[in-house]
Scaffold this active site. Structure first.
Site, PDB file in Angstrom:
ATOM      1  N   ARG A  21     -21.728   0.059   5.988  1.00 48.98           N
ATOM      2  CA  ARG A  21     -23.103   0.497   6.246  1.00 48.98           C
ATOM      3  C   ARG A  21     -24.083  -0.657   6.117  1.00 48.98           C
ATOM      4  O   ARG A  21     -23.795  -1.674   5.504  1.00 48.98           O
ATOM      5  CB  ARG A  21     -23.483   1.620   5.281  1.00 48.98           C
ATOM      6  N   LYS A  23     -23.326   9.311   6.329  1.00 51.54           N
ATOM      7  CA  LYS A  23     -24.236   9.116   5.209  1.00 51.54           C
ATOM      8  C   LYS A  23     -25.693   9.349   5.619  1.00 51.54           C
ATOM      9  O   LYS A  23     -26.528   9.705   4.776  1.00 51.54           O
ATOM     10  CB  LYS A  23     -24.047   7.720   4.596  1.00 51.54           C
ATOM     11  N   HIS A  43     -23.658  12.953  -4.742  1.00 52.91           N
ATOM     12  CA  HIS A  43     -22.659  12.021  -4.206  1.00 52.91           C
ATOM     13  C   HIS A  43     -21.453  12.093  -5.136  1.00 52.91           C
ATOM     14  O   HIS A  43     -21.282  11.285  -6.039  1.00 52.91           O
ATOM     15  CB  HIS A  43     -23.230  10.595  -4.157  1.00 52.91           C
ATOM     16  N   SER A  95     -19.485   3.861  -4.238  1.00 49.02           N
ATOM     17  CA  SER A  95     -18.397   3.579  -3.317  1.00 49.02           C
ATOM     18  C   SER A  95     -17.267   2.807  -4.012  1.00 49.02           C
ATOM     19  O   SER A  95     -17.514   1.823  -4.703  1.00 49.02           O
ATOM     20  CB  SER A  95     -18.957   2.761  -2.156  1.00 49.02           C
ATOM     21  N   LYS A 121     -13.817   8.479  -6.332  1.00 54.59           N
ATOM     22  CA  LYS A 121     -14.123   9.884  -6.030  1.00 54.59           C
ATOM     23  C   LYS A 121     -13.023  10.507  -5.175  1.00 54.59           C
ATOM     24  O   LYS A 121     -12.495  11.575  -5.491  1.00 54.59           O
ATOM     25  CB  LYS A 121     -15.470  10.004  -5.284  1.00 54.59           C
ATOM     26  N   THR A 122     -12.680   9.831  -4.076  1.00 54.61           N
ATOM     27  CA  THR A 122     -11.686  10.395  -3.171  1.00 54.61           C
ATOM     28  C   THR A 122     -10.307  10.369  -3.813  1.00 54.61           C
ATOM     29  O   THR A 122      -9.578  11.367  -3.819  1.00 54.61           O
ATOM     30  CB  THR A 122     -11.670   9.614  -1.841  1.00 54.61           C
ATOM     31  N   ASP A 158     -16.610  13.760  -1.362  1.00 57.47           N
ATOM     32  CA  ASP A 158     -17.737  12.814  -1.354  1.00 57.47           C
ATOM     33  C   ASP A 158     -19.140  13.414  -1.450  1.00 57.47           C
ATOM     34  O   ASP A 158     -20.016  12.786  -2.012  1.00 57.47           O
ATOM     35  CB  ASP A 158     -17.654  11.964  -0.077  1.00 57.47           C
ATOM     36  N   ARG A 165     -10.663   2.434   6.494  1.00 61.72           N
ATOM     37  CA  ARG A 165     -10.933   3.835   6.154  1.00 61.72           C
ATOM     38  C   ARG A 165     -10.128   4.794   7.017  1.00 61.72           C
ATOM     39  O   ARG A 165      -9.825   4.507   8.178  1.00 61.72           O
ATOM     40  CB  ARG A 165     -12.413   4.143   6.420  1.00 61.72           C
TER      41      ARG A 165
HETATM   42  N1  LIG Z   1      -7.655   3.159 -11.949  1.00 65.21           N
HETATM   43  C1  LIG Z   1      -8.069   3.493 -10.747  1.00 65.21           C
HETATM   44  N2  LIG Z   1      -8.784   4.638 -10.572  1.00 65.21           N
HETATM   45  C2  LIG Z   1      -9.241   4.985  -9.358  1.00 65.21           C
HETATM   46  N3  LIG Z   1      -9.027   4.262  -8.234  1.00 65.21           N
HETATM   47  C3  LIG Z   1      -8.317   3.126  -8.334  1.00 65.21           C
HETATM   48  C4  LIG Z   1      -7.816   2.698  -9.590  1.00 65.21           C
HETATM   49  N4  LIG Z   1      -7.165   1.545  -9.392  1.00 65.21           N
HETATM   50  C5  LIG Z   1      -7.242   1.257  -8.095  1.00 65.21           C
HETATM   51  N5  LIG Z   1      -7.925   2.204  -7.422  1.00 65.21           N
HETATM   52  C6  LIG Z   1      -8.256   2.175  -5.977  1.00 65.21           C
HETATM   53  O1  LIG Z   1      -9.663   2.176  -5.858  1.00 65.21           O
HETATM   54  C7  LIG Z   1     -10.058   2.832  -4.684  1.00 65.21           C
HETATM   55  C8  LIG Z   1     -11.005   3.979  -4.982  1.00 65.21           C
HETATM   56  O2  LIG Z   1     -11.599   4.350  -3.763  1.00 65.21           O
HETATM   57  P1  LIG Z   1     -12.088   5.782  -3.348  1.00 65.21           P
HETATM   58  O3  LIG Z   1     -11.760   5.966  -1.912  1.00 65.21           O
HETATM   59  O4  LIG Z   1     -11.581   6.827  -4.273  1.00 65.21           O
HETATM   60  O5  LIG Z   1     -13.650   5.533  -3.511  1.00 65.21           O
HETATM   61  P2  LIG Z   1     -14.832   6.568  -3.433  1.00 65.21           P
HETATM   62  O6  LIG Z   1     -15.427   6.684  -4.793  1.00 65.21           O
HETATM   63  O7  LIG Z   1     -14.348   7.797  -2.797  1.00 65.21           O
HETATM   64  O8  LIG Z   1     -15.883   5.753  -2.519  1.00 65.21           O
HETATM   65  P3  LIG Z   1     -16.686   6.125  -1.183  1.00 65.21           P
HETATM   66  O9  LIG Z   1     -17.912   6.850  -1.619  1.00 65.21           O
HETATM   67  O10 LIG Z   1     -16.986   4.822  -0.578  1.00 65.21           O
HETATM   68  O11 LIG Z   1     -15.808   6.955  -0.322  1.00 65.21           O
HETATM   69  C9  LIG Z   1      -8.811   3.323  -4.015  1.00 65.21           C
HETATM   70  O12 LIG Z   1      -8.435   2.386  -3.042  1.00 65.21           O
HETATM   71  C10 LIG Z   1      -7.802   3.365  -5.168  1.00 65.21           C
HETATM   72  O13 LIG Z   1      -6.484   3.201  -4.741  1.00 65.21           O
HETATM   73  O1  LIG Z   2     -20.633   5.606   3.454  1.00 69.15           O
HETATM   74  C1  LIG Z   2     -19.603   4.958   3.608  1.00 69.15           C
HETATM   75  O2  LIG Z   2     -19.395   4.160   4.514  1.00 69.15           O
HETATM   76  C2  LIG Z   2     -18.500   5.162   2.666  1.00 69.15           C
HETATM   77  C3  LIG Z   2     -18.918   5.929   1.516  1.00 69.15           C
HETATM   78  O3  LIG Z   2     -18.498   7.043   1.331  1.00 69.15           O
HETATM   79  C4  LIG Z   2     -19.903   5.308   0.605  1.00 69.15           C
HETATM   80  O4  LIG Z   2     -20.262   4.151   0.812  1.00 69.15           O
HETATM   81  O5  LIG Z   2     -20.307   5.987  -0.352  1.00 69.15           O
HETATM   82 CA   LIG Z   3     -14.583   8.568  -0.674  1.00 74.80          CA
HETATM   83 MN   LIG Z   4     -19.357   8.006  -0.465  1.00 71.22          MN
END
Ligand SMILES: Nc1ncnc2c1ncn2[C@@H]1O[C@H](COP(=O)(O)OP(=O)(O)OP(=O)(O)O)[C@@H](O)[C@H]1O
Ligand SMILES: O=C([O-])CC(=O)C(=O)O
Ligand SMILES: [Ca+2]
Ligand SMILES: [Mn+2]
Length: 659
Positions: A176, A321, A340, A358, A362-363, A377, A442
């Site tokens: 973004r 977003k 979020h 990010s 979360k995911t 998310d 992604r």
């Molecule tokens: N201890 C840990 N706990 C959680 N995630 C971990 C850990 N170690 C490594 N990771 C990695 O960190 C990343 C966490 O990314 P995730 O997709 O869950 O982010 P998100 O909070 O959903 O962000 P976004 O809002 O950008 O989608 C994953 O690639 C996961 O494999």
């Molecule tokens: O928005 C994006 O590209 C990915 C995401 O979920 C974040 O940054 O929180």
């Molecule tokens: Ca996510």
């Molecule tokens: Mn997000």
């Protein structure tokens, strides 16, 4: 076709046969026998034969059951109304009506003759331009299979991977562009929205918005075809928002098909006027001579017009977003808190929220094989509980492994959009460790691709509120139990170390604070959301937790990231309730309550000081981070959290690090 069940010898009408009986496969009533057992096709020409291949059907959703037959409108009338509505969406400033639209693929010649009935009245004096003489084909709510075909035929960089996902490139932008996100400051928004220092809402005026809108709309109208998605946001039916996305790429259409809630044919029939429309002209840049434009990218939000314009970036996350920002305005107006966060639910109905910036997990952590996934998310927390805003998930793929994240791995199949990954040229196996295009690779897939998704994606009031921080300094404990004031302090702070360039341009982890764990998306002052969260947590007795998914035994560079396996054990203990009753001790500086034991986690890592060999360096780093927290929070010290709740405000200010 009838068959003569008992073999092929008897011919049924009693006539005697001399010698060997002729082998009959079937027999017609007139007694004429045919040798061929295969019925002939019901087509007179090759074209007709090919037309038989495709059965007519309406777009479907695999989600909600009700598929009542169309009753009120004829198919033709429905198409006509849709096209008029889309044409009105695409109307420019100078023309009262939009372009001439025709449903279907321009590559299919047979679509062309159907157009005449959507011809609009044009005012002859002003509207005569070349663009008003041409048709724009509308590809309306296409199915994933059709979108695959469009992408593969027309969009460079589109390929099918070995597991059936659609690999695609988002172009020059692989994350973004928060510094190019603008919001129209007008009568409606001047007092309501958060402006100025720290706010993500970079102001623009109505006129400039209209200049960019015209640019986007003209670009889209100049194309032979545009994609239109009519879909929903929010699984809470009473607060559902209808969105229309007009875009130029099958990639964008499939991405939003996956990420928004997919209407049933019946819902699509009654869709009516959208509540909000996105014009995604991402391939086309904005004009840098236009007032306010600081680059060729601009993502412009106009709440009064209920429109968003995208110029100069094809990163699909801007649409997702951008709509989230809209929800951060619309939902609080209805006393609903937008979050979020990820969200899942145990077998006993215990709901957990996972906040975090990010890349904090979360995911990854809400996708838990032992629990029902409500969403990964974006959520709402209202009177009746929680609801997911979206219909899909958007998982980070960098270093994805089948062993560590099996459900996400298995969701990457036909229908899933895989952005910016690298794959083998021959067998199309994806190499998830390859960062050649970007670290922010992604996968966007419909939520029902996760086997234990909770459909519809709603749940009761949360029991646990888990704040995730990926602490690159390695000084925050892997888990701490928070009181309400601490939860608010950390929620407003929104600390993490940004990892791996989701926001364009950031490549190395760095400490960052983002209010409400999503400052880039909030529209009102952070304390508004914080007050709502405090009120809801108090009312429903939710417990707050701070979980560090980042570094241990040293900062980024020296230590290493806490094993996902351990973080999962910590999360399990929160869900089960066992951690609530564990033995705790208080840390210095941050004053966090940390458990002495968590099942499945080595006890020595629970207090970070134990993991650092250089205790002096640990203390210095801890103080450094505490200082950063303090500095960051200064902007909020003059704000009251909620109405007449001064006690909480003071408690929150006192809940930060003390040194
Ligand atoms: N201890 C840990 N706990 C959680 N995630 C971990 C850990 N170690 C490594 N990771 C990695 O960190 C990343 C966490 O990314 P995730 O997709 O869950 O982010 P998100 O909070 O959903 O962000 P976004 O809002 O950008 O989608 C994953 O690639 C996961 O494999
Ligand atoms: O928005 C994006 O590209 C990915 C995401 O979920 C974040 O940054 O929180
Ligand atoms: Ca996510
Ligand atoms: Mn997000």
């Amino acid at each position: 076709m009838a068959s003569n069940g008992n073999g092929s010898v008897a011919n049924g009408n009693g006539s005697a046969t001399k010698g060997l009986a002729k082998i009959q496969t079937h027999k017609k009533h007139n007694g004429i026998c045919h040798d061929d057992s295969v019925p002939t096709v019901k087509a007179q020409t090759i074209d007709e034969l090919h037309s038989l291949q495709r059965k007519k059907s309406a777009p479907t959703t695999p989600v909600t059951g009700s598929q009542a037959p169309f009753a009120t409108l004829s198919e033709e009338e429905r198409h006509k109304q849709q096209l008029q509505s889309i044409s009105a969406s695409l109307a420019s400033l100078t023309r009262e009506t939009g372009p001439k639209l025709v449903r279907g693929d321009p590559a299919r010649q047979s679509d062309a003759p159907k157009v005449t009935h959507v011809h609009h009245h044009v005012t002859p004096t002003i509207a005569v331009s070349d663009s008003s003489l041409k048709f724009t084909h509308v590809l309306y709510n296409l199915s994933p299979a059709e979108l695959y075909e469009q992408a593969i035929k027309y969009e460079k960089g589109s390929f099918i991977t070995s597991t059936g996902a659609l690999a695609t490139l988002s172009g020059a932008k692989t994350g973004r562009s928060p510094r190019d996100k603008r919001v129209v400051k007008g009568d409606l928004t001047e007092d309501e929205l958060w402006w100025g220092k720290g706010s993500p809402n970079i102001e623009m005026d109505e006129h400039t918005f209209m200049v960019n809108r015209e640019r986007a709309v003209d670009y889209l109208n100049s194309l032979d075809k545009v994609f239109v998605n009519d879909q929903f946001l929010n699984w809470d039916l009473e607060n559902r928002i209808k969105v229309r996305i007009v875009s130029a790429r099958a990639y964008h259409s499939l991405f939003m098909h996956n990420m928004c809630i997919r209407p049933t044919p019946e819902e699509l029939e009654n869709f009516g006027t959208p509540d909000f429309t996105i014009y995604n002209a991402g391939q086309f840049p904005c004009n840098r001579y236009t007032h306010y434009m600081t680059s060729s990218t601009s993502i412009d939000l106009n709440l009064a017009r209920r429109e968003m314009i995208i110029l100069g970036t094809q990163y699909a996350g801007e649409m997702k977003k951008g709509l989230f920002s809209v929800m951060h305005y619309l939902m609080p107006m209805r006393q609903i808190l937008s979050l979020h966060s990820g969200c899942n639910m145990g077998r006993d109905g215990d709901v957990a929220l996972f906040f975090g910036l990010s890349g904090t997990g979360k995911t990854t952590l809400s996708t838990d094989h032992n629990r029902y996934l409500i969403g990964d998310d974006e959520h709402c927390w209202g009177e009746n509980g929680v609801s997911n805003i979206e219909g899909g998930c958007y998982a980070k793929c960098i270093d994805l492994s089948r062993e560590k994240e099996p459900d996400i791995w298995n969701a990457i199949r036909f229908g899933t959009v895989l952005e910016n990954v690298v794959f083998d040229e021959y067998d199309r196996e994806v190499d998830y460790s390859d960062k050649s295009v970007t670290e922010n690779t992604r996968a966007a897939y419909p939520i029902e691709y996760i086997p234990n998704a909770k459909l519809p994606c709603v749940g009761p009031h949360p029991k646990n509120v888990i704040l995730l921080a990926c602490d690159a300094f390695g000084v925050l404990p892997p888990v701490s139990k928070l009181n309400l004031a601490q939860t608010m302090y950390h929620f407003i702070s929104g600390y993490t170390a940004l990892v791996a360039g989701t926001e364009d341009g950031i490549k190395e982890p760095q400490a960052t604070f983002s209010a409400c764990f999503g400052a880039a998306f909030i529209m009102l002052h952070p304390t508004k959301y914080a007050a709502m969260l405090a009120e809801k947590m108090q009312k429903h007795g939710a417990t707050g937790w701070l979980v560090n998914t980042g570094w241990s035994a040293g900062s980024y560079g020296q230590g290493s990231r806490i094993k996902l396996q351990y973080t999962r054990k910590i999360i399990d203990a929160i869900h089960s309730g066992s951690l609530l009753n564990a033995e705790y001790k208080k840390t210095e500086i941050f004053g966090l309550e940390i458990p002495t034991e968590v099942e499945g986690v080595p006890s020595e890592i629970l207090d970070p000081v134990n993991t650092w060999s250089n205790k002096k360096a640990y203390k210095e780093t801890l103080l450094k981070l505490a200082g950063l927290f303090k500095n960051n929070f200064e902007t909020f010290t003059n704000y009251k959290i909620g109405k007449g709740n001064n006690n909480l405000t003071e408690e929150i200010l006192a809940a930060g690090p003390i040194f």
